[in-house]
Motif scaffolding. Structure first.
Motif, PDB file in Angstrom:
ATOM      1  N   GLN A 166      42.250  32.011  45.864  1.00 25.72           N
ATOM      2  CA  GLN A 166      40.457  32.397  45.996  1.00 25.72           C
ATOM      3  C   GLN A 166      40.108  33.615  44.864  1.00 25.72           C
ATOM      4  O   GLN A 166      41.024  35.035  44.886  1.00 25.72           O
ATOM      5  CB  GLN A 166      40.366  32.520  47.485  1.00 25.72           C
ATOM      6  N   LEU A 167      39.248  33.768  44.140  1.00 25.98           N
ATOM      7  CA  LEU A 167      38.170  34.723  43.685  1.00 25.98           C
ATOM      8  C   LEU A 167      37.214  34.804  43.945  1.00 25.98           C
ATOM      9  O   LEU A 167      36.522  34.558  44.406  1.00 25.98           O
ATOM     10  CB  LEU A 167      38.229  34.469  42.357  1.00 25.98           C
TER      11      LEU A 167
ATOM     12  N   SER B 269      50.970  34.888  44.708  1.00 24.23           N
ATOM     13  CA  SER B 269      52.638  34.732  44.527  1.00 24.23           C
ATOM     14  C   SER B 269      52.630  34.080  44.020  1.00 24.23           C
ATOM     15  O   SER B 269      52.375  32.424  43.748  1.00 24.23           O
ATOM     16  CB  SER B 269      52.747  34.779  46.418  1.00 24.23           C
ATOM     17  N   GLY B 270      53.988  34.044  42.950  1.00 26.20           N
ATOM     18  CA  GLY B 270      54.625  33.862  41.879  1.00 26.20           C
ATOM     19  C   GLY B 270      53.175  33.314  40.670  1.00 26.20           C
ATOM     20  O   GLY B 270      54.115  32.415  39.997  1.00 26.20           O
TER      21      GLY B 270
ATOM     22  N   ARG C 251      42.093  44.263  32.838  1.00 28.52           N
ATOM     23  CA  ARG C 251      42.492  43.891  34.168  1.00 28.52           C
ATOM     24  C   ARG C 251      43.352  44.934  34.630  1.00 28.52           C
ATOM     25  O   ARG C 251      44.357  45.982  33.778  1.00 28.52           O
ATOM     26  CB  ARG C 251      43.480  42.088  33.607  1.00 28.52           C
ATOM     27  N   ASP C 252      43.761  44.582  35.518  1.00 31.36           N
ATOM     28  CA  ASP C 252      44.489  44.972  36.513  1.00 31.36           C
ATOM     29  C   ASP C 252      45.503  44.619  37.154  1.00 31.36           C
ATOM     30  O   ASP C 252      45.177  43.669  38.009  1.00 31.36           O
ATOM     31  CB  ASP C 252      43.513  46.620  37.920  1.00 31.36           C
ATOM     32  N   ASN C 253      46.546  44.470  36.853  1.00 29.40           N
ATOM     33  CA  ASN C 253      47.690  43.204  36.636  1.00 29.40           C
ATOM     34  C   ASN C 253      48.138  43.286  38.513  1.00 29.40           C
ATOM     35  O   ASN C 253      48.550  42.528  39.208  1.00 29.40           O
ATOM     36  CB  ASN C 253      48.095  43.093  35.875  1.00 29.40           C
ATOM     37  N   ALA C 254      48.451  45.266  38.189  1.00 33.63           N
ATOM     38  CA  ALA C 254      48.878  45.183  39.815  1.00 33.63           C
ATOM     39  C   ALA C 254      48.243  44.958  41.132  1.00 33.63           C
ATOM     40  O   ALA C 254      48.647  44.396  42.020  1.00 33.63           O
ATOM     41  CB  ALA C 254      49.237  46.611  40.063  1.00 33.63           C
ATOM     42  N   LYS C 255      46.670  44.333  40.929  1.00 35.76           N
ATOM     43  CA  LYS C 255      45.657  45.284  41.654  1.00 35.76           C
ATOM     44  C   LYS C 255      45.767  42.672  42.275  1.00 35.76           C
ATOM     45  O   LYS C 255      44.426  42.932  42.505  1.00 35.76           O
ATOM     46  CB  LYS C 255      44.678  45.666  41.891  1.00 35.76           C
TER      47      LYS C 255
END
Length: 117
Positions: free
Chosen positions: A3-4, A28-29, A74-78
């Motif tokens: 979901q976005l 996840s994944g 973008r914030d890949n961690a978030k």
């Protein structure tokens, strides 16, 4: 599963700024940074158009109408992609959507941006 959720829209005066956020869940994944993401917008009576994007190679691209004013990041961690919108014009008024491209396309619900003159 995926979901976005977009946030940060609203009403702003011409010349002002807004920052849209799109947070992805159920990822996840998924190697978030390795997938293409984009922002689109759709104004009343118009087709949905591409505004800004990260390609699968991490290269940014922008529509001519927003170059120099909008920035995608973008914030890949978030698991979040942003659209910083500066020097807004009334013609920027539209519903804005984020897109995540995996084996299929996932779209956010859309968020209204209204720029008053």
């Amino acid at each position: 599963q995926v979901q976005l959720v977009e946030s940060g829209g609203g009403l702003v005066q011409a010349g002002g700024s807004l920052r849209l956020s799109c947070a992805a869940s159920g990822t996840s994944g998924i190697i978030f940074s390795h997938n293409a993401m984009a922002w689109y917008r759709q104004a009343p009576g118009k087709q949905r158009e591409l505004i800004a994007a990260f390609t699968s190679f991490g290269i940014t691209e922008y529509a001519d109408s927003v170059k120099g004013r909008f920035t995608i990041s973008r914030d890949n961690a978030k698991n979040t992609v942003y659209l910083q919108m500066n020097s807004l014009k009334p013609e920027d008024t539209a519903v804005y959507y984020c897109l995540l491209h995996l084996t299929r396309d996932y779209w956010g619900q859309g968020i209204q941006v209204t720029v008053s003159s």
